[in-house]
Design a protein around this motif. Structure first.
Motif, PDB file in Angstrom:
ATOM      1  N   UNK A 271      35.196  31.394  38.835  1.00  0.00           N
ATOM      2  CA  UNK A 271      34.126  32.222  38.262  1.00  0.00           C
ATOM      3  C   UNK A 271      34.542  32.844  36.933  1.00  0.00           C
ATOM      4  N   UNK A 272      35.854  32.983  36.719  1.00  0.00           N
ATOM      5  CA  UNK A 272      36.320  33.604  35.481  1.00  0.00           C
ATOM      6  C   UNK A 272      36.357  35.119  35.552  1.00  0.00           C
ATOM      7  N   UNK A 273      36.052  35.714  36.700  1.00  0.00           N
ATOM      8  CA  UNK A 273      36.133  37.177  36.863  1.00  0.00           C
ATOM      9  C   UNK A 273      37.476  37.558  37.479  1.00  0.00           C
TER      10      UNK A 273
ATOM     11  N   UNK B 218      57.675  23.316  32.907  1.00  0.00           N
ATOM     12  CA  UNK B 218      58.222  24.248  33.902  1.00  0.00           C
ATOM     13  C   UNK B 218      57.167  24.724  34.884  1.00  0.00           C
ATOM     14  N   UNK B 219      55.951  24.230  34.768  1.00  0.00           N
ATOM     15  CA  UNK B 219      54.845  24.646  35.630  1.00  0.00           C
ATOM     16  C   UNK B 219      54.644  26.154  35.550  1.00  0.00           C
ATOM     17  N   UNK B 220      54.662  26.667  34.328  1.00  0.00           N
ATOM     18  CA  UNK B 220      54.445  28.088  34.083  1.00  0.00           C
ATOM     19  C   UNK B 220      53.077  28.260  33.469  1.00  0.00           C
ATOM     20  N   UNK B 221      52.174  28.872  34.230  1.00  0.00           N
ATOM     21  CA  UNK B 221      50.805  29.027  33.757  1.00  0.00           C
ATOM     22  C   UNK B 221      50.625  30.260  32.903  1.00  0.00           C
ATOM     23  N   UNK B 222      49.653  30.187  31.995  1.00  0.00           N
ATOM     24  CA  UNK B 222      49.365  31.297  31.084  1.00  0.00           C
ATOM     25  C   UNK B 222      47.951  31.800  31.372  1.00  0.00           C
TER      26      UNK B 222
ATOM     27  N   UNK C 249      40.892  34.273  31.746  1.00  0.00           N
ATOM     28  CA  UNK C 249      41.069  32.910  31.227  1.00  0.00           C
ATOM     29  C   UNK C 249      42.393  32.348  31.737  1.00  0.00           C
ATOM     30  N   UNK C 250      42.345  31.074  32.228  1.00  0.00           N
ATOM     31  CA  UNK C 250      43.520  30.375  32.719  1.00  0.00           C
ATOM     32  C   UNK C 250      43.743  29.098  31.922  1.00  0.00           C
ATOM     33  N   UNK C 251      45.021  28.709  31.823  1.00  0.00           N
ATOM     34  CA  UNK C 251      45.277  27.375  31.287  1.00  0.00           C
ATOM     35  C   UNK C 251      45.299  26.376  32.449  1.00  0.00           C
ATOM     36  N   UNK C 252      45.538  25.102  32.140  1.00  0.00           N
ATOM     37  CA  UNK C 252      45.480  24.065  33.177  1.00  0.00           C
ATOM     38  C   UNK C 252      46.526  24.279  34.267  1.00  0.00           C
ATOM     39  N   UNK C 253      47.695  24.755  33.883  1.00  0.00           N
ATOM     40  CA  UNK C 253      48.777  24.932  34.874  1.00  0.00           C
ATOM     41  C   UNK C 253      48.411  26.003  35.892  1.00  0.00           C
ATOM     42  N   UNK C 254      47.695  27.037  35.476  1.00  0.00           N
ATOM     43  CA  UNK C 254      47.265  28.077  36.410  1.00  0.00           C
ATOM     44  C   UNK C 254      46.381  27.488  37.497  1.00  0.00           C
ATOM     45  N   UNK C 255      45.438  26.602  37.102  1.00  0.00           N
ATOM     46  CA  UNK C 255      44.573  25.965  38.100  1.00  0.00           C
ATOM     47  C   UNK C 255      45.392  25.117  39.070  1.00  0.00           C
TER      48      UNK C 255
END
Length: 913
Positions: A587-589, A555-559, A570-576
């Motif tokens: 940067x992770x900030x 569903x292209x839903x990022x976590x 922190x992002x998962x792959x879909x967020x990127x």
């Protein structure tokens, strides 16, 4: 040849000079303030002057005559002025031409009502007249003579003493009233001066003249030695004469001294009374005043005494919320001649509220006015105490209504009776009986308690009453649906002066605790089964989590997750993928997320996030992001949950993001389509309204013609009276004017109704009177039913008011009434009934016309469906009426029986709901 050229040049120079002089003459002629006009003589066969015609006239003359050049040039004098002016001026004109010299003369010119000073110059068979308006000079001379005559008459016949003296104070003239006041004869006074009648040395002759043009008081000594106090007003009427008016104020000053003493006594009495004593008067002409208010009035509002005497100022200090009520109560007391007593809010000099209690009795005085004698008392402290009590009671009620469970006050009387004095609304949730019913019948609550529990309850009550100790009791409640609750009651007893005991008690629903205890007991018995069950749940949860991640990826839903302690995002792959960022560039900030937000949405999205953290609520936000590589804008829906530690501190926020760009585009398209549809429907409603107006035009024209006949009849009657009578009786003229007023009022009402019906506005916040809208619609339709259909109105006594669009509601009512009229072929009746309920206003319109067949009644509100012949209807009336009702959150119901009639019922929301 040279002489010829010189002659031509001379002629050219003379011609130029002549033209210049002609131009100068014309400028002077046109701009001269006096009248200038040139005439040509008209002679008979014997050479005698018979009249004259106008050759030219300057603008000043034309303005005076109120004529244009086109109207007068070439016309005879009688044609211009409309009367035999030739006969009036002929002697003067003949004299001028007999003498062959100019003549200056004065004549009254009737057409312009002017006295003119004229100078006429003969010029062969022509003459030029110049004139100047001297009307004001002549009238001024007449007024001066009349003024002198009036002065002499007023001086001699005045009822007050008048004396005329020179600069040395010697009498030049006195009237009879002065002789009577001073006790001397006219001849004696003519031999005296002012100084001989002034009593005190300080009131010298110089002081008398220094006070000219202003009033003063002096003591005079009469011939008989009596001292009188007179008020003197002296005016210099020329350089060596003074006119004085003497008014005997001896008795007036005596009465004033007595009045001052009486007022001082009254002031001492009134100032010893709390509050302010006042007298307020309604005059017979409708005005009002404050003849008296005691000095303590300044203590009420903090304003000076002069302002407290100003009635309009006092009314302005009444609080706007109370103004209408107070004025109504005063007028009501005037009509019923009863005691007026009211409490109302006022605003003092600091703008603070002061509560006033007013009492007064009204009496009617000799001149037809109504006088209120009363007192104002400051009751602010009383009102504050009442308000504090009300707030305390309200706070107690609010607390009891918002506490979980119930609050009640229970009394055990000295005779042993159990009574409930108060119970909160929570009793309905806990015992299934409304609080009002419980207070009416206490047994309703006791019956819900099983007998064995109630016996224990009564025993504990008796023990608590005996020891005055707190009591606690758990009991069951059996509801009508066969369910059971557990209630914990706690109360503290207070012994009253009459020997009764009152408990302030709270009751809490402990059914969940009881169930938890039962579950805990069951849990202890089946611990192993429970452990096994939880293990199976954990396995199931792991599988569900795996499925969730799979669904999120599809569903292209990022976590995402933000650690609040380290500020690490922190992002998962879909967020990127959603944000178009490479993992190595992130940067992770927390700030890294904000860099991709659309500038217009950035502050709002961050505020939503911070608000969720501060309030410990769900983070739910919709914002746009910009892809850093493609610069494409996407709509993102974000949701998140706050994670807390054991102490309630926020340690993290986690959630999801998903792309809703397509959904936003569809929403925009739907909104555009909806706006287009609304605009089309509004145009359709206005078009049908204009079509209805077209159908009604002939009838409305006929209705307007009737009041016009009234107006024309009144005009004709007045015209005949003017032509036939020199003096017109006031009664006859009043009757004719009344005809005209009836006609204009009627026409105005018709035009007002048409304007209300035809206006085009989308406002839905107007206050609309249903009765007025019905009456206006009937007025427009009157020509369609007058003489053959009876209109029966059964209006509610209360005025039904609706918040909406008066023009559209008028259109709906006109459609229904027009249909009812058209349904009646010959004679019949239409009944209109209104009724009010708490939520709705009901309008019923019924007729005894042809009715509607059962097979088509469901179709009558379809657009373009009509049973009328072509040209008689558009088929949109009921459809648009239904749309207007929907727009106003109303309802429409149609019932009909063929050949018996139709009933249409409208329901609209009551304005007061």
């Amino acid at each position: 040849m040279g002489r010829l050229i010189q002659a031509e040049e001379r002629v050219a120079a003379l011609t130029q000079m002549l033209n210049s002089h002609e131009e100068m003459y014309r400028n002077l002629f046109n701009n001269l303030g006096d009248e200038v006009h040139q005439w040509r003589l008209i002679r008979d066969d014997r050479g005698a002057i018979v009249t004259w015609e106008l050759v030219d006239a300057n603008p000043s003359a034309l303005k005076s005559w109120n004529k244009t050049k086109e109207e007068v040039i070439g016309k005879l004098t009688n044609e211009i002025f409309g009367y035999d002016a030739t006969a009036q001026f002929m002697p003067t004109i003949r004299k001028i031409f007999e003498m062959h010299e100019s003549v200056t003369w004065v004549e009254y010119f009737e057409p312009t009502h002017q006295y003119l000073s004229m100078k006429t110059i003969p010029m062969g068979e022509y003459f030029i007249s110049t004139g100047r308006d001297i009307t004001s000079d002549i009238l001024a001379e007449r007024r001066l003579k009349e003024s002198e005559q009036k002065f002499k008459s007023l001086f001699k016949n005045s009822s007050v003493a008048k004396i005329l003296v020179d600069t040395h104070g010697n009498y030049l003239d006195v009237n009879d009233s002065a002789c009577e006041l001073l006790g001397y004869s006219f001849e004696e006074l003519m031999m005296m001066s002012i100084s001989q009648i002034i009593n005190a040395p300080l009131q010298s002759e110089d002081t008398y003249f220094q006070r000219r043009n202003e009033a003063s008081e002096i003591e005079i000594k009469r011939k008989d030695g009596e001292i009188r106090m007179v008020e003197v007003f002296t005016k210099e009427i020329d350089s060596n004469q003074y006119l004085s008016t003497l008014i005997d104020v001896t008795e007036k000053r005596k009465n004033e001294r007595e009045r001052i003493l009486a007022e001082e006594k009254l002031r001492n009495i009134t100032n010893s009374v709390p509050g302010a004593i006042y007298q307020f008067k309604f005059h017979a002409d409708g005005s009002y005043s404050m003849p008296y208010i005691s000095e303590r009035a300044v203590d009420l509002l903090g304003f000076d005494y002069e302002k407290m005497m100003d009635v309009n100022f006092l009314f302005s200090r009444i609080h706007p919320e109370d103004m209408e009520r107070i004025m109504h109560s005063i007028f009501e007391a005037n009509i019923e001649n009863t005691l007026w007593s009211q409490e109302f809010k006022t605003l003092n000099s600091a703008g603070a509220i002061v509560w006033i209690k007013g009492y007064s009795y009204s009496i009617r005085d000799f001149d037809g006015g109504i006088v209120h004698n009363g007192v104002f008392l400051d009751v602010t402290e009383k009102k504050q105490a009442e308000e504090a009590l009300r707030v305390s009671q309200q706070e107690y009620q609010n607390i009891t209504e918002n506490l979980p469970g119930i609050v009640l006050r229970h009394r055990l009387t000295a005779e042993g009776r159990n009574e409930l004095l108060f119970v909160s609304k929570g009793v309905e949730d806990m015992y299934g009986v409304p609080a009002e019913e419980v207070m009416a019948d206490n047994q309703l609550i006791w019956k819900r308690i099983p007998q064995e529990d109630f016996a224990i309850f009564m025993a504990l009550i008796q023990e608590s009453a005996k020891k005055l100790s707190p009591w606690k009791f758990e009991h069951r409640v059996q509801l009508t649906d066969q369910t059971e609750k557990w209630v914990l009651m706690k109360g503290i007893p207070f012994e009253q002066y009459d020997g009764s005991i009152i408990w302030d008690t709270i009751g809490i629903d402990i059914t969940p605790q009881k169930k938890a205890e039962q579950e805990l007991e069951q849990l202890n018995k089946n611990l192993e089964d429970l452990v096994q069950e939880r293990a199976m749940k954990a396995i199931k949860l792991a599988k569900e989590l795996e499925l969730y991640w799979l669904a999120a990826e599809n569903a292209k839903s990022g976590v995402w997750r933000l650690d609040m302690r380290t500020n690490k995002l922190e992002w998962d792959d879909i967020m990127y993928q959603l944000y178009g960022i490479d993992r190595k560039d992130f940067s992770g900030a927390f700030d890294a997320w904000g860099k991709n937000l659309h500038p217009e949405d950035k502050d709002r999205a961050i505020n939503d996030f911070n608000e969720a953290i501060s309030k410990r609520t769900i983070f739910d936000s919709l914002f746009r992001i910009i892809n850093p590589n493609t610069h494409q804008i996407s709509h993102i829906r974000a949701k998140g949950k706050v994670e807390l530690d054991e102490e309630g501190n926020v340690i993290a926020v986690y959630g999801t993001n998903w792309d809703v760009t397509r959904e936003m585009e569809l929403a925009d398209e739907r909104e555009k389509a909806l706006n287009t549809l609304k605009e089309t429907q509004s145009q359709l409603i206005q078009s049908e309204k204009m079509a209805s107006l077209g159908v009604l035009t002939a009838g409305v024209a006929h209705e307007i013609n009737n009041p016009l006949n009234y107006i024309h009849g009144g005009y004709t009657a007045i015209k005949n009276l003017v032509e036939e009578q020199k003096e017109i009786e006031r009664a006859e003229l009043s009757e004719c004017l009344e005809w005209i007023k009836i006609g204009t009022d009627r026409a105005t009402q018709i035009v007002k109704s048409l304007n209300l019906f035809s206006r085009n506005t989308n406002s839905l916040i107007e206050e609309c009177s249903i009765h007025a809208l019905i009456d206006d619609s009937l007025l427009i339709l009157q020509n369609k039913y007058k003489g053959r259909i009876d209109i029966i109105k059964k209006y509610s006594s209360a005025q039904p008011l609706v918040v909406g669009n008066s023009g559209r509601l008028s259109q709906a009512l006109l459609n229904l009434l027009s249909n009812a009229i058209d349904a009646i072929a010959n004679k019949g009746a239409i009944s209109i009934e209104t009724a009010l309920s708490k939520k709705y206003i009901k309008i019923s319109i019924s007729d005894n016309g042809c009715g509607i067949a059962p097979e088509i009644i469901e179709r009558v509100i379809d657009p373009f469906f009509t049973t009328k012949p072509p040209g008689k209807g558009t088929g949109l009336g009921l459809y648009i009426t239904k749309a207007i009702m929907d727009e106003h959150n109303g309802r429409m119901q149609i019932t009909s029986e063929l050949n018996k009639g139709t009933l249409v019922v409208l329901e609209l929301p009551n304005k007061n709901v």
